[in-house]
Design an enzyme around this catalytic site. Structure first.
Site, short mmCIF file in Angstrom:
data_model
loop_
_atom_site.label_atom_id
_atom_site.label_comp_id
_atom_site.label_asym_id
_atom_site.label_seq_id
_atom_site.Cartn_x
_atom_site.Cartn_y
_atom_site.Cartn_z
N HIS A 103 3.81 -7.24 -9.43
CA HIS A 103 4.21 -6.02 -9.12
C HIS A 103 3.57 -5.19 -10.28
CE1 HIS A 103 7.10 -2.32 -9.54
NE2 HIS A 103 6.29 -2.28 -8.71
N SER A 104 2.80 -4.10 -9.90
CA SER A 104 2.30 -2.98 -10.76
C SER A 104 1.23 -3.78 -11.63
CB SER A 104 3.50 -2.24 -11.58
OG SER A 104 2.93 -1.23 -12.20
N MET A 105 1.45 -3.49 -12.83
CA MET A 105 0.74 -4.15 -13.99
C MET A 105 0.70 -5.85 -13.99
SD MET A 105 -0.97 -1.57 -15.11
CE MET A 105 -1.85 -2.29 -16.79
N THR A 147 -0.36 -2.25 -7.50
CA THR A 147 -1.09 -2.51 -8.79
C THR A 147 -2.21 -1.52 -8.98
OG1 THR A 147 -0.46 -4.90 -8.59
CG2 THR A 147 -2.34 -4.10 -10.07
#
Length: 945
Positions: free
Chosen positions: A164-166, A193
C-alpha cells in the site's frame, strides 16, 4: 473452481465501495464464531534484528487457524503485506480475514498465509532516508518467510507481495538490490502507490530513490518479464496520491504490468480515498478472488505462467465477463437439454420472464442481417455466472449442433451484462443463440438488437477551456436502440475538465430498467460508471488522470446503455472550478516554490527601498508592488523553448546545468497552459496572508508580553560574544551528532523572539519620546530666562536621536518579519526529517542519513548573525546594492529547478541570505567581530535628563 464468495450464497453487500467501503462486517461475523484476531511475531535472525531494531515481521491469523499456526508449521501460500507512509502492519487484516473465509468455503483445499511488516509507521513519503533500509529489511523478511516452508511437500519458492502506498515502491525497489533474486517475487499488487514520482520531493534521498527504481525497471525490463505487477489507483477521491502517479511505466519489452483505477474495477466502480483502498470491500474481494484463481493445482502455489497471471488480473480488474475464470475454456460446446428452439428474425428483440419452468433457445440467423447491420448487441439482467450466449458453427434446419461460447466476450456492468459483437469478425457463425434456462422465482430481461455502428455513434466537440462554462455543447438522442456512443472530440489533456448533464425523458410511465452511463477512456483503465433511474437528470464529471499519448488517436466516449423509446439530452460545459482542481491536483506540491519565490522578490524590494529612501517598506505593501510574475516567467519560458533545439541543449549540457523542471513536466504531458501564472498568483496570496498572520501574531504576543512582564532595559553588548559563539558551536554539534532539522528548529524558536524584542523596544522608545517632550514642556515654565543656548541644542539633539532610534526599530522590525516568514517555510520543509528522528530516537540518537545536516550548520550561523542585526548596519554595508539584485535571479532559478525538487528551496534561500540578508553576512560579520555592534537600546531616562 467454484467461487466461494458468491454474492447470493454469502449475502454480500451488492453495492460499490462508496456504499460499503469496509470489510469490518466480515470481521464481526468471524468474531461471533472464532477467537479474536491473532498476530504472531516472527523471530528474526539476531543479525537482522540488531541491524533493524525498529522493524518487525508478523503472521496474521484468526481463531482456530491462528492457534494451529502458533508453531509456524505453515503449509499455505505466502503473501507479504507492506504498509505505506505512516501505515500500520495491522492493515493486513482486511486481506487476511477475507482470504481465510474463502479458504473455509473450500475446506482449506488451498489457503494463504498473510505476513505483514511493521515499519514503525515511518514517514517515508516525506523522508527518503529510510527507503533503502526498508527495502533491505523486506529482502531479509522474504528469506525468513521462505525458510518457514522448508522441507514442506509443496514448499513455495517465491512470495506474492501486496504493497500500500510507499510499500509498493519499496517492493519494486527490491529488484534494484545487488543480491536480490528476481524469482523470489512472482506477483506484486500495489494499492495507491506513487510509482512515477514522489508526491512531495522534500529531500534528495527521496528523488534519488525514485530515479534508481524507475531507471532499473526501464533498463532491465527484459529481466522482469516473469514478474506480474498490478497497480490499483484510488481515483479522484484520493487527494494524497493522484492516480496519474500510480500508473506503472509503460514498457514495450513485455506486457506483464497492468495499471487500473478503482472506478474502473468491475464490481467496485467507485473511487476510494488513500486509506480506504486498503479495506474497500469490493477491491478486497477482487484481490482475493484473483489470488485463488492464480493457484496452480499441481504445485499448490501461485502459478509460474506469466500469461495466466495476466489473464486472471484482467479478468478481475479490467473486464469481467460475469463468468468464473477458466484458464482454457472449451472452444466448442454442444447445446444440450430438452429446450424449445425458437427462431427470431427481427432486428430488435426483448424477452422478459418470471417463474418460467421451460428452458428455451432463441436463435438469430446472421445471414439476413450481415448486409444491413455491422454489429449485434445483447444484454442480460440475470447476473449469474453461467453461459448464456453462443455462436453457432454447425446447425441443421431446426437447431444448433455445435457452438462457441460467446459469454466470454461479455462485460459485467452494475445492472446487466452486455456483449457487443462485430459481425465481420465472426464470418463462420451462422446464428447467434441465446440460452434462457428455467427461471423459478427469478425475474429478468433479455434484449438484443442489430445495428450499424455509424447510426449509434454521435460526435460531441468539447467546449474550449477559456469558455469558462458560458458556452455549451448539446446533442439530443431520440433513443430507439439500446446503446449509444457519444465521442468527446478534442478531450485529451489533463487540464480539461467538464460537467456533463444528462436528462432522460420517456414516452410512457411504465417501469423501466435503469440507464448506465460510462465515461470510457481508451488509452488507460480509468473509466467511471454511473447508474441512473429513468427518467432522471444526472451530472457527470469528465476529467483525466493521464493525457492522451502522442501515438494514440483513439477518442474518449460516453457510452449510454439506454432504455428504448426514451429521449436523452446531453449537455457538456467547461467547469472552471474543476479546471482549478486539476491544477491543484497535479501541481499543489510545487506551491512552496512559488511562495518562497514571492517572499524572495519582496525581500529584494525591501532592500531596494532601503537604498533609495533609507526606510524599509512593509512586507504586504512591498509584496503587492514587487512580486510580479512577468519578472520570472518569461525567462523560464524562453529557456524551455530553446531547449527544443539541439544546439542549445548541447550548450546547456556542457555547462552541467540540470534540465528545467517545466520541460520535464511537459514531456510527461503534465504541464498546463498558463499553469505557472496561476500557481504564482496562488503563491502570492499565500505569502501575503502568511505575512499578515505573522504581523498580527507579533502584535498580539508583544502586547501580551508588555501586559504581563515589564521588560528590562537592554544593555549594549557585542554581537559576537563568547556566549553566543558557544551557542552556535553547540547547535552545530547538535546538528552533526543528532539531527540537523532539530538544530534548525531550536535556532528558529530563538529567532521568533527577535521581532517581539524589537516591537517592545519600539514601544518603549515611543513612550520615552512622549515622556521626554512632556518633561521638556513642564520644565520650560520653571526654567530661568537666561538658560544657555547649549542646553537647548542638547534637548533638540536628544529628541532627534530618539526619533531616529524609533525609526530604526520599526525598520528592523519589518526586516525581521520578512526573514522570519522566509525561514518559516524552510523549517516546514525540514520538519518531516525532525518528526522521523523524534519517532526513532529510542533506536538511534543520530539521524542517518540526514538531508539537512550540513545546511543546518549554515542556517544556525546565519540566523545567529541576523538575530542581532538592524537596518542601520544593512544601510552601511558596501554590498547592499549587489544584495538587492540577488533575489530576482534566485527566484528565477528556484522556479526553474525547484518545482520537482523542493529541497532546492533551502539551498536557494541560503544563497540569498548569505549574499544579501541583510546586506552581506560576510561584511556585517567581519565588522561586528572587529569593533562590536549593538542593537539600538533605550537610553536611561535619568541620564538623558
Amino acid at each position: 473452481m467454484t467461487d466461494g464468495l458468491s454474492r447470493k450464497r454469502k449475502g454480500e453487500c451488492p453495492s460499490s465501495c462508496m456504499e460499503c467501503k469496509s470489510t469490518g462486517y466480515i470481521a464481526k461475523k468471524q468474531r461471533a464464531k472464532h477467537l479474536p484476531p491473532f498476530k504472531s511475531k516472527i523471530k528474526l535472525p539476531k543479525k537482522t534484528a540488531k541491524r533493524y531494531p525498529a522493524y518487525e515481521l508478523y503472521l496474521y491469523g484468526e481463531g482456530n487457524y491462528a492457534e494451529e499456526n502458533k508453531n509456524l508449521l505453515l503449509t499455505g501460500i505466502p503473501v507479504l503485506f507492506l504498509p505505506g507512509n505512516a501505515g500500520s502492519y495491522k492493515q493486513v487484516r482486511s486481506l487476511g480475514s477475507v482470504a481465510l473465509r474463502k479458504a473455509e468455503d473450500i475446506d482449506f483445499k488451498y489457503h494463504f498465509n498473510f505476513f505483514s511488516v511493521n515499519f514503525n509507521e515511518e514517514l517515508v513519503a516525506l523522508y527518503g532516508g529510510s527507503l533503502q533500509r526498508q527495502t533491505k529489511f523486506v529482502h531479509e523478511c522474504i528469506k525468513v518467510i521462505l525458510k518457514l516452508y522448508r522441507d514442506r511437500e509443496f514448499a513455495p519458492t517465491s512470495v506474492a507481495i501486496v504493497g500500500h502506498s510507499m510499500g509498493g515502491l519499496v517492493a519494486r525497489a527490491l529488484l534494484t538490490l545487488k543480491n536480490f533474486k528476481p524469482e523470489l517475487i512472482n506477483l506484486l499488487i500495489t494499492q495507491a502507490t506513487p510509482h512515477v514520482a514522489p508526491v512531495m520531493p522534500l529531500d534528495k534521498y527521496l528523488t534519488d530513490f525514485y530515479t534508481a527504481v524507475n531507471n532499473h525497471w526501464i533498463l532491465k525490463a527484459q529481466d522482469l518479464r516473469n514478474l506480474t505487477t498490478l497497480s490499483v489507483a484510488g481515483g479522484f477521491r484520493d487527494y494524497q496520491v493522484r492516480s496519474g502517479l500510480a500508473f506503472l511505466p509503460r514498457l514495450s519489452q513485455h506486457d506483464s504490468a497492468l495499471s487500473v483505477v478503482s472506478s474502473a474495477v468491475p464490481r467496485a466502480w467507485a473511487s476510494t480515498d488513500h486509506l480506504s483502498i486498503v479495506w474497500c470491500k469490493e477491491l478486497i474481494l477482487a484481490t482475493i478472488r484473483a489470488f485463488f484463481d492464480l493457484i496452480d493445482e499441481n504445485t499448490r502455489q501461485i502459478t509460474d505462467n506469466p500469461k495466466k497471471r495476466m489473464s486472471v488480473l484482467n479478468h478481475h480488474f479490467v473486464r469481467h465477463p460475469a463468468k468464473i475464470f477458466e484458464e482454457n475454456p472449451e472452444a466448442f460446446t454442444e447445446l444440450t437439454g430438452a429446450f424449445m428452439w425458437i427462431t427470431v428474425k427481427a432486428s430488435k428483440w426483448t424477452y422478459s420472464l418470471y417463474n418460467d419452468s421451460d428452458g428455451k433457445y432463441f436463435t438469430f440467423p446472421l445471414a439476413s442481417h450481415r448486409k444491413s447491420y455491422s454489429h449485434v448487441y445483447c444484454e442480460n439482467s440475470m447476473l449469474d455466472t453461467s453461459s448464456w450466449i453462443y455462436g453457432c458453427v454447425n446447425s441443421n434446419s431446426s437447431m444448433c449442433l455445435e457452438a462457441t461460447d460467446l459469454s466470454w466476450r461479455a462485460e459485467l456492468l452494475p445492472t446487466t451484462k452486455v456483449v457487443i459483437l462485430k459481425l465481420q469478425d465472426y464470418p463462420s457463425l451462422s446464428h447467434v443463440v441465446i440460452q434462457v434456462p428455467p427461471a423459478v422465482g427469478n425475474k429478468y430481461t433479455l434484449d438484443c438488437e442489430f445495428f450499424k455502428e455509424d447510426s449509434r455513434t454521435v460526435q460531441l466537440p468539447v467546449t474550449h477551456l477559456f469558455s469558462f462554462g458560458l458556452s455549451s455543447s448539446k446533442i439530443l438522442l431520440n433513443s430507439t436502440g439500446l446503446l449509444y456512443n457519444v465521442q468527446l472530440q478534442h478531450f485529451n489533456q489533463i487540464y480539461q475538465a467538464f460537467k456533463i448533464y444528462i436528462e432522460s425523458h420517456c414516452q410512457s410511465l411504465k417501469e423501466r430498467k435503469p440507464s448506465v452511463y460510462r465515461l470510457h477512456i481508451p488509452w488507460s483503465h480509468e473509466d467511471s460508471i454511473i447508474v441512473a433511474e429513468v427518467p432522471s437528470f444526472i451530472e457527470i464529471s469528465a476529467k483525466l488522470h493521464i493525457a492522451q499519448p502522442e501515438n494514440d488517436s483513439r477518442i474518449p466516449e460516453l457510452n449510454i446503455y439506454s432504455s428504448s423509446d426514451c429521449q436523452y439530452e446531453v449537455v457538456l460545459k467547461t467547469s472552471l472550478l474543476q479546471v482549478l482542481g486539476q491544477i491543484i491536483r497535479f501541481h499543489a506540491g510545487s506551491l512552496p516554490v512559488y511562495i518562497v519565490s514571492n517572499i524572495l522578490l519582496t525581500y529584494g524590494g525591501q532592500l531596494s527601498t532601503l537604498i533609495s529612501t533609507g526606510q524599509c517598506s512593509d512586507f504586504s505593501l512591498e509584496l503587492v508592488r514587487t512580486a510580479k510574475p512577468y519578472k520570472v516567467e518569461p525567462l523560464i519560458s524562453i529557456v524551455v523553448f530553446l531547449q527544443g533545439f539541439n544546439w542549445f541543449r548541447e550548450i546547456w549540457q556542457s555547462l552541467s546545468l540540470p534540465e528545467v523542471d517545466a520541460a520535464v513536466l511537459s514531456s510527461r504531458d503534465a504541464w498546463f497552459p498558463l499553469v505557472s501564472l496561476i500557481l504564482f498568483l496562488f503563491g502570492t496570496g499565500i505569502a501575503y496572508w502568511s505575512g499578515v498572520f505573522f504581523s498580527t501574531s507579533l502584535r498580539l504576543f508583544s502586547s501580551l508580553w508588555l501586559t504581563l512582564i515589564r521588560p528590562t532595559v537592554p544593555q549594549k553588548d557585542k554581537s559576537i560574544t563568547p556566549r553566543r559563539l558557544c551557542g552556535v558551536l553547540s547547535l552545530a554539534l547538535v546538528s552533526w551528532t543528532t539531527c540537523g532539522a532539530f538544530a534548525v528548529f531550536i535556532i528558529y524558536l530563538q529567532y521568533l523572539f527577535k521581532p517581539v524584542h524589537v516591537f517592545v523596544a519600539s514601544v518603549f522608545y515611543f513612550q520615552d519620546s512622549d515622556h521626554s517632550k512632556e518633561t521638556s514642556q513642564n520644565s520650560s515654565i520653571h526654567t530661568v530666562k537666561n538658560q544657555s543656548l547649549m542646553d537647548s541644542i542638547s534637548e533638540a539633539t536628544q529628541s532627534l536621536s530618539s526619533s531616529t532610534t524609533i525609526a530604526e526599530a520599526v525598520n528592523s522590525l519589518k526586516m525581521h518579519v520578512t526573514i522570519l516568514n522566509l525561514f518559516t517555510w524552510i523549517v516546514l520543509l525540514n520538519l518531516p526529517s525532525l518528526i522521523y528522528w523524534l519517532k526513532n530516537l529510542r533506536y538511534n540518537v543520530r539521524l542517518d542519513p540526514d538531508p539537512c545536516r550540513s545546511t543546518a550548520i549554515i542556517i544556525v550561523c546565519i540566523l545567529e548573525i541576523l538575530m542581532n542585526s538592524s537596518t542601520s548596519e544593512v544601510k552601511s554595508s558596501k554590498l547592499l546594492k549587489i544584495a538587492a539584485k540577488v533575489p530576482l535571479p534566485l527566484s528565477v532559478a528556484m522556479l526553474a529547478f525547484g518545482r520537482m525538487h523542493l529541497y532546492k528551496i533551502v539551498c536557494s534561500s541560503l544563497q540569498h541570505v548569505e549574499s544579501g540578508a541583510p546586506g552581506s553576512i560576510y561584511s556585517i560579520g567581519c565588522e561586528r567581530i572587529g569593533k562590536g555592534c549593538s542593537f539600538p537600546t533605550r537610553r536611561k531616562m535619568e541620564t538623558s535628563r
